[in-house]
Design an enzyme around this catalytic site. Sequence first.
Site, PDB file in Angstrom:
ATOM      1  N   GLU A 240       0.939  -1.249  -0.023  1.00  0.00           N
ATOM      2  CA  GLU A 240       0.236   0.276  -0.142  1.00  0.00           C
ATOM      3  C   GLU A 240       1.018   0.885  -0.351  1.00  0.00           C
ATOM      4  OE1 GLU A 240      -3.494  -0.496   2.435  1.00  0.00           O
ATOM      5  OE2 GLU A 240      -3.349   1.666   3.266  1.00  0.00           O
ATOM      6  N   GLU A 266      -5.803   6.541  -0.809  1.00  0.00           N
ATOM      7  CA  GLU A 266      -6.260   7.459   0.106  1.00  0.00           C
ATOM      8  C   GLU A 266      -5.649   8.762   0.357  1.00  0.00           C
ATOM      9  OE1 GLU A 266      -3.999   4.408   3.373  1.00  0.00           O
ATOM     10  OE2 GLU A 266      -3.993   6.375   4.532  1.00  0.00           O
ATOM     11  N   HIS A 316     -10.680   3.469   2.539  1.00  0.00           N
ATOM     12  CA  HIS A 316      -9.482   3.386   3.419  1.00  0.00           C
ATOM     13  C   HIS A 316     -10.505   3.941   4.858  1.00  0.00           C
ATOM     14  CE1 HIS A 316      -7.322   6.404   6.488  1.00  0.00           C
ATOM     15  NE2 HIS A 316      -6.724   5.817   6.043  1.00  0.00           N
ATOM     16  N   GLU A 336     -11.843  -2.376   5.315  1.00  0.00           N
ATOM     17  CA  GLU A 336     -10.285  -1.786   6.296  1.00  0.00           C
ATOM     18  C   GLU A 336     -11.233  -1.532   8.003  1.00  0.00           C
ATOM     19  OE1 GLU A 336      -7.887   1.196   5.783  1.00  0.00           O
ATOM     20  OE2 GLU A 336      -6.940   0.245   7.578  1.00  0.00           O
TER      21      GLU A 336
HETATM   22  O1  LIG Z   1      -4.916   2.570   7.122  1.00  0.00           O
HETATM   23  C1  LIG Z   1      -4.887   3.041   6.225  1.00  0.00           C
HETATM   24  O2  LIG Z   1      -4.552   2.792   5.482  1.00  0.00           O
HETATM   25  C2  LIG Z   1      -3.955   4.052   6.635  1.00  0.00           C
HETATM   26  O3  LIG Z   1      -2.872   4.291   5.736  1.00  0.00           O
HETATM   27  C3  LIG Z   1      -3.916   4.500   8.220  1.00  0.00           C
HETATM   28  C4  LIG Z   1      -2.638   5.205   8.642  1.00  0.00           C
HETATM   29  O4  LIG Z   1      -2.685   6.178   9.914  1.00  0.00           O
HETATM   30  C5  LIG Z   1      -1.462   4.256   8.333  1.00  0.00           C
HETATM   31  O5  LIG Z   1      -1.069   3.942   9.353  1.00  0.00           O
HETATM   32 MG   LIG Z   2      -3.539   3.693   4.254  1.00  0.00          MG
END
Ligand SMILES: O=C(O)C(=O)C[C@@H](O)CO
Ligand SMILES: [Mg+2]
Length: 390
Positions: A240, A266, A316, A336
Amino acid sequence: MKIKSVRARVYEWQGKTVPPQGNFCSNAMDLLYAPQETMSTFRFHSWTVVEIETDDGIVGLGNVALAPRIAKAIIDEYLAPLVIGHDPWDYEYLWQRMYRATHAWGRKGVTMAAISAVDLAIWDILGKSVNKPVFKLLGGRTKERIPCYYSKLYRTDLKAMQEEAQKFLDQGFKAFKMRFGYGPAHLQEGVRENLRSVEAVREVIGYDCDLMLECYMGWNLEYARRMLPKLEKFEPRWLEEPVIADDIDGYAELSRLNSIPISGGEHEFSLYGFKQLLDKKAVSVVQYDTNRVGGITAAHKINALCEAFSVPVIPHAGQMHNYHLTMSTLASPMAEYFPIFDVEVGNELFWYIFDGEPVAENGFLQLRDDVPGLGLTLKTEYLDQFRIVE
Ligand SMILES: O=C(O)C(=O)C[C@@H](O)CO
Ligand SMILES: [Mg+2]
């Protein structure tokens, strides 16, 4: 029905905060030379809540978590006057009013996030006005329940990560996202540390579960090119945001290597941003966030685009504003899920602000047919631990 008022308030967390441990997540600041600063930019401890009231007394709730005080100022000064006095059912017209009136300086980033919050509140009103959950207005139920992936596993010591993975494996999750702690600045030692962490998590969850790997834009193209072949043996479901969001050609190049599916989005905004990502075959998974991308009005269009490109949408962050789209979209196979924890990075803050978020059971989420709108209300339990900016 007409919009009577728009109220934006910022909730700033003042309560107990768990300091994130170790190199908990690589991020875009990592490529600079002051590592202590890179971690300090990585906090999401406040949130803007938008309440829109109609002349018949319906209150719709929207939210935005990017640059909350700036988002509030944009809503107060620019967006509220554009929607007050109008019928919320003219949501496309209202969206275009907000988008076009701010176009010279808006388009992406915090302006689009602010538009998203207003749009979410409008959709909440629409659902409430016909006594239907929002997903029923978007296509209805395409799945009995929503599979979701556990998303935390920040880079702490490996034993702690393994214990965390085991705990949530035992709770029935079948998919996990972990964070890398290291990037190009950490040289070969960081490469090894990154590989060790994936190995450690795989050791616990095995190979029958999905594992997603988060870089949060903390790598660059050259580093990502070197890492991909080393990671293949761990069979990640996706890698990601390996590079910054603006490097769309970088995403496309990594995707062309056909090594590990690359995900992103995101930090992308609007229908046009996603058209670019899809046209360039830059990502194998689209991860917009409805409270950034332009709200439900924009996200619904992006879903159609993704369906046409056969690219799955796995938004996201999860949360209600995304779950309604996931439920109503065949192109969206999974959500998620940020678990309930003490406030740390801030991904968990929404649990302290809202009631109504579904809790995962055995790796699945359910949306209720009998709760109108987005299904959220404001929580009072933790109110004394927030500073509220009116
Ligand atoms: O959850 C995700 O994809 C994020 O990018 C959240 C962010 O806080 C990084 O952990
Ligand atoms: Mg992320």
